[in-house]
Design an enzyme around this catalytic site. Sequence first.
Site, PDB file in Angstrom:
ATOM      1  N   HIS A  80       0.814  -1.220   0.000  1.00  0.00           N
ATOM      2  CA  HIS A  80       0.000   0.000   0.000  1.00  0.00           C
ATOM      3  C   HIS A  80       0.846   1.269   0.000  1.00  0.00           C
ATOM      4  O   HIS A  80       0.346   2.340  -0.312  1.00  0.00           O
ATOM      5  CB  HIS A  80      -0.981  -0.003   1.178  1.00  0.00           C
ATOM      6  N   SER A 105       4.812   2.051   7.931  1.00  0.00           N
ATOM      7  CA  SER A 105       4.491   0.935   7.049  1.00  0.00           C
ATOM      8  C   SER A 105       5.668   0.601   6.130  1.00  0.00           C
ATOM      9  O   SER A 105       6.199   1.454   5.433  1.00  0.00           O
ATOM     10  CB  SER A 105       3.267   1.269   6.198  1.00  0.00           C
ATOM     11  N   ASP A 146       0.214  -7.690   1.157  1.00  0.00           N
ATOM     12  CA  ASP A 146       0.652  -6.315   1.377  1.00  0.00           C
ATOM     13  C   ASP A 146       2.175  -6.194   1.351  1.00  0.00           C
ATOM     14  O   ASP A 146       2.767  -5.433   2.116  1.00  0.00           O
ATOM     15  CB  ASP A 146       0.107  -5.759   2.694  1.00  0.00           C
TER      16      ASP A 146
END
Length: 401
Positions: free
Chosen positions: A141, A248, A171
């Site tokens: 993402h 992230s 992911d």
Amino acid sequence: MKLTVKKLAVYLSLLAIGGGAGLLGGRFILPQSRPFQDLKAVTVALPPQTVAPLPVGGAIAPTGGDNVNFIAAAVQKTGPAVVRINATRKVANPISDALKNPLLRRFFGEDEQPVPQERIERGTGSGFILSQDGELLTNAHVVADTDTVLVTLKDGRTFEGKVSGVDPITDVAVVKINADKLPTVKLGNSQNLIPGQWAIAIGNPLGLDNTVTIGIISATDRTSVQVGIPDKRVSFIQTDAAINPGNSGGPLLNAQGEVIGVNTAIRADAQGLGFAIPIETAARIASELFTKGRAEHPFLGIEMVDLSPTKKQQINQESNLNIKHDSGVVVKGVLEKSPAQKAGLLPGDLIQKLNRKPVKTAAQVQKVVESSSVGDILEMEVNRNGKIQTLKVVSGAYPEK
């Protein structure tokens, strides 16, 4: 005073700023029904140097200086290989779409200059270097819907990175930069983690470069359903180390400074909780993305549920099943034309063993399936109405949406 299209766009843009500014630093987060809330930082007392209690599995010895503990040593070891990733992408401008309505155009006038149909969105994430020649790992993402990103090393150097592959199911994404003799991380082992072990997160949360947070491993084998993202195929590591948007793609480290997971900011309502993708899963997917440009996921086609007395009663009331067991892994549903249906699995089957090893939770079953390859034969022992049956399931490829 005539309200022009241009003025309307300005007014609407100003209204949108308050709601959209919070996305800076973490724009490319997994779609959620609610925006991200900042997770609370966790303060943990560091072990004294005079009496140095070792974390489970040992710790890095001090490298010199009164202020160097095992956390600082781990960060010094791995920090240079952690990078910031800036991504940009074009998205539709909702103001432009709204003004396509002929009634609005007639009300505000046809002679106004058109509002741009697209706008640029920017996001910041983290990543880490796998190889000296510039292979990087990050979250899918973080680099979604873009082919190139800007990669900034801890020493200040910047490179244009090419997105070599993206796997939305786990992911995980990989990026390649043209460089050599780069610092790299050392991959650890997440298979035998125990709740209570130290966990160290490094990244760029909320745009704050090279931020280090410390906590413990709170739990392991959290399923995607438990975490709240059922469309993913990951058994997550749960930690109380602060993980915010921008973290992230960064590494989660053990006390030795080895990477045991890939941090991912995926829950808007997580207060004091963070999640990471186990490094074995991330490394395997990264290798496939670099070599083939895509990743294949083994697929059985069953819906599993961990039984409890309450869950048993609920399932029996909602279906025609007559489950009698109070614990174990039950097959709640089987997809048509799936590998599981072809092998003869039925709703109500209680999975007892997989590849001749006992399994007690759906997470254990999922881990075995994920560690296999497409086309592998999985031997499944089930209890069907009190009778033991052994079925052989040939795993298929996860269907593309």
